[in-house]
Write a protein that holds these residues in place. Sequence first.
Motif, short mmCIF file in Angstrom:
data_model
loop_
_atom_site.label_atom_id
_atom_site.label_comp_id
_atom_site.label_asym_id
_atom_site.label_seq_id
_atom_site.Cartn_x
_atom_site.Cartn_y
_atom_site.Cartn_z
N UNK A 21 20.84 42.23 19.53
CA UNK A 21 21.00 43.53 18.89
C UNK A 21 21.82 44.47 19.77
N UNK A 22 21.64 44.38 21.08
CA UNK A 22 22.46 45.18 21.98
C UNK A 22 23.93 44.76 21.89
N UNK A 23 24.16 43.44 21.79
CA UNK A 23 25.54 42.96 21.64
C UNK A 23 26.12 43.42 20.31
N UNK A 24 25.30 43.41 19.25
CA UNK A 24 25.78 43.92 17.96
C UNK A 24 26.18 45.39 18.06
N UNK A 25 25.37 46.18 18.78
CA UNK A 25 25.73 47.59 18.98
C UNK A 25 27.04 47.72 19.74
N UNK A 26 27.22 46.86 20.76
CA UNK A 26 28.47 46.88 21.51
C UNK A 26 29.64 46.51 20.61
N UNK A 27 29.45 45.46 19.78
CA UNK A 27 30.51 45.08 18.84
C UNK A 27 30.85 46.24 17.89
N UNK A 28 29.82 46.95 17.43
CA UNK A 28 30.06 48.07 16.52
C UNK A 28 30.88 49.16 17.20
N UNK A 29 30.55 49.45 18.49
CA UNK A 29 31.34 50.45 19.20
C UNK A 29 32.78 49.97 19.42
N UNK A 30 32.93 48.67 19.70
CA UNK A 30 34.28 48.13 19.88
C UNK A 30 35.07 48.18 18.58
N UNK A 31 34.39 47.86 17.45
CA UNK A 31 35.09 47.94 16.15
C UNK A 31 35.52 49.38 15.87
N UNK A 32 34.64 50.31 16.22
CA UNK A 32 34.98 51.72 16.00
C UNK A 32 36.18 52.13 16.85
N UNK A 33 36.16 51.72 18.13
CA UNK A 33 37.27 52.07 19.01
C UNK A 33 38.56 51.39 18.58
#
Length: 475
Positions: A230-242
Amino acid sequence: MPERRHAGHRPSRPSLRRRLLTFLLVPVLGVLLLDAVLGYFVALAYSNRVHDSDLSDSALTLSEMIGNDALRGELTAQARFLLEYDPDGRNYYTVFSDRHGRLIGNAELPGAEGGVPTDGPPRLYDTALGRKPLRAAVMRVSSRHEPGDVLTITVAESLRDRHTRAREILFLTLPMQALLIAAVLCLVWFGVSHGLRVLDPLTARLSRREHDLGPIGEEDVPIEILPLTRTIDDLFARMRNMLGLQERFIADAAHQLRTPLAGIQLHVESLDNAADATQRSEALGHVHRLAARAARTSAQLLALTRTQAPDLPDHDGMAVIDLSTVVPEAVSMRVHQALALSVDLGYEGLDGACLVRGDALQIQEIIDNLVDNAFHYAGRGCTVTVSVSRDVDEFVLAVEDDGPGVADAFLTLLGERFFRVPGGDEDGTGLGLAIVESIAERHAAQVAFLHAAAGGLRVEVRFPAMTGKPTETTH
């Protein structure tokens, strides 16, 4: 000299398998040691129990011998051998008469503390002969040969044989326990190695990804590593946003800079082909205006991207600021530009503090964009008023002008990126109000586009008012 490292040397990496085995095997070995200690004491307790029974039997046997034969100070050789035989030392005995004192014995054994009932079962107690610890059994019996006399019979033995028997029992059971522990260790090793294979499907699924930053999902993820995924998913979401912000910025920059750059190229070519100074001057003027437009567009694109950056603090993480201080300071910084444009720039505020959660620099960015928008579309000689008022539980920051205003059909489109009111000056970028809305969203504020009382445009930004006593205030 700097320390030289071997080319093939690498620091050991942390291993989940090694860590699990360490946390499991070390306690298991500790349990083995504890089991050996407990096993010895259990064996010793069993040995004491057996020897205590034999010791009581010896006291009863001596009582029977004395009852059958009158004592004349000696025992038969066979009886003495049975009482005194001990492969690790000697057994000790003594018989006392209440009337005649000591009758027979081979040692002066201390008596038991407390009374011993007559004709009762033997009583066991611990004693010592010099420095040698002994275990003794004592009993009092009525004399069969002399009525009224009571004999005290004490039989004792050394403790060495008890400990020897306990060690023999331990050594008999320890190999079997060691085999069982070894089997447990093997099962732990196999269980950890086999249990970690549950991660293989997830590892294979992730290895097949190339540029996919979508959520990992939870269908084949063990419960224990769900927090990690779930932490990796949050990181992926921030990377997708960036990445989305980066792609949008590139697309917007390409779209918005294409026209001024093409115009600059065209006028540079005109400058090369200019026949006189007038044509060159016109061409240079066009180049200057287009370059200024490109610079302004680039600056506003960067400003819009910064307001959408995911690493900025949210509303709850912002400091407490006072609008009655921040807004007048921001307006005062635009006075010189208003004078140059013959604009009547004014401020209307409230008495007392107007506390909200926010970022002072971003509030100033809101004011700058709204004032720029008013200057640009209301034109020279207009009146622009910046105000701060209160409406129930909100503080309202408003900027209004007396310019031509915006038709009802276009009010709902204001704030969209690159939207410009038809018929207006094409030098605008259409990003100023979009920046205002983006900053307002981070401040949990609402933006409204209205008709001004003087006929122009009124833009309101409604901030939630602070409740309670603030702990810190940023001006």
